[in-house]
Scaffold this motif. Structure first.
Motif, PDB file in Angstrom:
ATOM      1  N   ALA A  46       0.802  -1.221  -0.344  1.00 56.91           N
ATOM      2  CA  ALA A  46      -0.198   0.010  -0.130  1.00 56.91           C
ATOM      3  C   ALA A  46       1.253   1.223  -0.120  1.00 56.91           C
ATOM      4  N   PHE A  47       2.125   1.309   0.771  1.00 57.76           N
ATOM      5  CA  PHE A  47       2.797   2.577   0.770  1.00 57.76           C
ATOM      6  C   PHE A  47       3.580   2.921  -1.028  1.00 57.76           C
ATOM      7  N   ALA A  48       3.723   1.993  -1.204  1.00 58.17           N
ATOM      8  CA  ALA A  48       4.553   1.984  -2.856  1.00 58.17           C
ATOM      9  C   ALA A  48       4.218   2.826  -3.282  1.00 58.17           C
ATOM     10  N   ALA A  49       2.758   3.530  -3.451  1.00 57.61           N
ATOM     11  CA  ALA A  49       1.478   4.255  -3.680  1.00 57.61           C
ATOM     12  C   ALA A  49       2.073   5.259  -3.163  1.00 57.61           C
ATOM     13  N   TYR A  50       2.381   5.970  -1.827  1.00 59.99           N
ATOM     14  CA  TYR A  50       2.654   7.158  -1.170  1.00 59.99           C
ATOM     15  C   TYR A  50       3.771   6.998  -0.912  1.00 59.99           C
ATOM     16  N   PRO A  51       4.809   7.087  -1.385  1.00 56.75           N
ATOM     17  CA  PRO A  51       6.322   6.703  -1.102  1.00 56.75           C
ATOM     18  C   PRO A  51       6.148   9.337  -0.396  1.00 56.75           C
ATOM     19  N   LYS A  52       5.056   9.614  -0.343  1.00 55.78           N
ATOM     20  CA  LYS A  52       5.774  11.373   0.082  1.00 55.78           C
ATOM     21  C   LYS A  52       5.401  11.086   1.650  1.00 55.78           C
ATOM     22  N   VAL A  53       4.533  10.118   1.775  1.00 54.01           N
ATOM     23  CA  VAL A  53       4.261   9.753   3.042  1.00 54.01           C
ATOM     24  C   VAL A  53       5.048   9.611   4.635  1.00 54.01           C
ATOM     25  N   ALA A  88      -7.135   7.694  10.838  1.00 51.47           N
ATOM     26  CA  ALA A  88      -7.984   6.827  11.001  1.00 51.47           C
ATOM     27  C   ALA A  88      -7.064   5.947  11.136  1.00 51.47           C
ATOM     28  N   ARG A  89      -7.662   4.073  11.693  1.00 49.56           N
ATOM     29  CA  ARG A  89      -6.508   3.766  12.507  1.00 49.56           C
ATOM     30  C   ARG A  89      -7.205   1.994  12.345  1.00 49.56           C
ATOM     31  N   LEU A  90      -5.898   1.110  12.450  1.00 52.06           N
ATOM     32  CA  LEU A  90      -6.096  -0.226  11.685  1.00 52.06           C
ATOM     33  C   LEU A  90      -5.514  -0.734  12.833  1.00 52.06           C
ATOM     34  N   VAL A  91      -6.266  -1.849  12.473  1.00 50.39           N
ATOM     35  CA  VAL A  91      -5.642  -2.782  14.592  1.00 50.39           C
ATOM     36  C   VAL A  91      -5.198  -4.153  13.099  1.00 50.39           C
ATOM     37  N   ARG A  92      -3.652  -4.872  13.722  1.00 50.77           N
ATOM     38  CA  ARG A  92      -3.853  -5.771  13.200  1.00 50.77           C
ATOM     39  C   ARG A  92      -4.278  -6.209  11.290  1.00 50.77           C
ATOM     40  N   SER A  93      -4.411  -5.292  11.082  1.00 52.31           N
ATOM     41  CA  SER A  93      -4.760  -5.158   8.661  1.00 52.31           C
ATOM     42  C   SER A  93      -3.621  -6.257   8.604  1.00 52.31           C
ATOM     43  N   THR A  94      -4.348  -6.628   7.762  1.00 48.36           N
ATOM     44  CA  THR A  94      -3.344  -7.905   6.297  1.00 48.36           C
ATOM     45  C   THR A  94      -3.331  -7.155   5.153  1.00 48.36           C
ATOM     46  N   ILE A  99      -5.487  -0.445   4.115  1.00 43.92           N
ATOM     47  CA  ILE A  99      -4.619   0.073   4.155  1.00 43.92           C
ATOM     48  C   ILE A  99      -4.640   1.238   3.293  1.00 43.92           C
ATOM     49  N   GLY A 100      -4.375   0.868   1.567  1.00 44.07           N
ATOM     50  CA  GLY A 100      -4.795   2.228   0.726  1.00 44.07           C
ATOM     51  C   GLY A 100      -5.864   2.820   1.005  1.00 44.07           C
ATOM     52  N   ALA A 102      -6.871   3.868   3.890  1.00 44.91           N
ATOM     53  CA  ALA A 102      -6.606   5.041   5.147  1.00 44.91           C
ATOM     54  C   ALA A 102      -5.303   5.670   4.608  1.00 44.91           C
ATOM     55  N   LEU A 103      -4.191   5.664   3.897  1.00 45.15           N
ATOM     56  CA  LEU A 103      -3.362   5.893   3.608  1.00 45.15           C
ATOM     57  C   LEU A 103      -4.135   7.613   2.478  1.00 45.15           C
ATOM     58  N   GLN A 104      -4.973   6.738   1.697  1.00 47.20           N
ATOM     59  CA  GLN A 104      -5.793   7.989   0.731  1.00 47.20           C
ATOM     60  C   GLN A 104      -6.175   8.760   1.116  1.00 47.20           C
ATOM     61  N   GLN A 105      -6.803   8.299   2.419  1.00 44.85           N
ATOM     62  CA  GLN A 105      -8.202   9.418   3.635  1.00 44.85           C
ATOM     63  C   GLN A 105      -6.934  11.075   4.189  1.00 44.85           C
ATOM     64  N   ILE A 106      -5.415  10.471   4.403  1.00 42.96           N
ATOM     65  CA  ILE A 106      -4.615  11.169   4.472  1.00 42.96           C
ATOM     66  C   ILE A 106      -3.921  11.586   3.720  1.00 42.96           C
ATOM     67  N   ALA A 107      -3.708  11.432   2.533  1.00 41.33           N
ATOM     68  CA  ALA A 107      -2.350  11.755   1.518  1.00 41.33           C
ATOM     69  C   ALA A 107      -3.078  12.189   0.150  1.00 41.33           C
ATOM     70  N   GLY A 108      -4.453  11.883  -0.296  1.00 45.10           N
ATOM     71  CA  GLY A 108      -5.181  12.033  -1.169  1.00 45.10           C
ATOM     72  C   GLY A 108      -4.770  11.077  -1.934  1.00 45.10           C
ATOM     73  N   GLY A 109      -4.681  11.154  -2.921  1.00 41.93           N
ATOM     74  CA  GLY A 109      -4.895  10.062  -4.334  1.00 41.93           C
ATOM     75  C   GLY A 109      -3.284   9.742  -4.906  1.00 41.93           C
ATOM     76  N   PRO A 110      -3.041   8.949  -4.951  1.00 43.51           N
ATOM     77  CA  PRO A 110      -1.747   8.270  -5.668  1.00 43.51           C
ATOM     78  C   PRO A 110      -1.036   8.899  -6.255  1.00 43.51           C
TER      79      PRO A 110
END
Length: 110
Positions: A46-53, A88-94, A99-100, A102-110
């Motif tokens: 998921a993080f690969a699309a959001y390198p600036k986070v 947002a918060r995720l617990v034990r997410s696989t 995850i992506g 939630a990332l979009q919620q804080i960073a906008g589109g990838p």
């Protein structure tokens, strides 16, 4: 910034986390935790699309105040912040998709 694969040597103060500008993930866990280890691949996907986070990885456990201030009970707990505010918060997410999202919620589109 990009994903961090090492736990911080020193926990930041809560005031430092609250003062962060921009999108940040704070990950609470432990290097020996099986759930935490299992969650790294989907997080990296998921993080690969959001390198600036910003990604801050905190080793949690007994006597660790930062995790208690966020009411962390299970590992890994991912807290998604924007300008120091929890969005947002995720617990034990696989689930890389969750995850992506939630990332979009804080960073906008990838």
């Amino acid at each position: 910034m990009a994903m961090n694969d090492k736990y911080a040597e020193k926990d930041p103060d809560r005031s430092e986390i609250d003062a962060l500008e921009g999108p940040t993930i704070v990950e609470f866990g432990a290097p020996w935790c099986g759930f935490c280890i299992a969650g790294q691949k989907p997080l990296a996907t998921a993080f690969a699309a959001y390198p600036k986070v910003r990604h801050i990885k905190i080793e949690d456990g007994r006597g660790r105040r930062l995790g208690r201030s966020f009411k962390v009970k299970l590992w890994p707990t991912l807290i998604f912040l924007n300008n120091g505010t929890e969005v947002a918060r995720l617990v034990r997410s696989t689930d890389a998709k969750a995850i992506g999202e939630a990332l979009q919620q804080i960073a906008g589109g990838p």
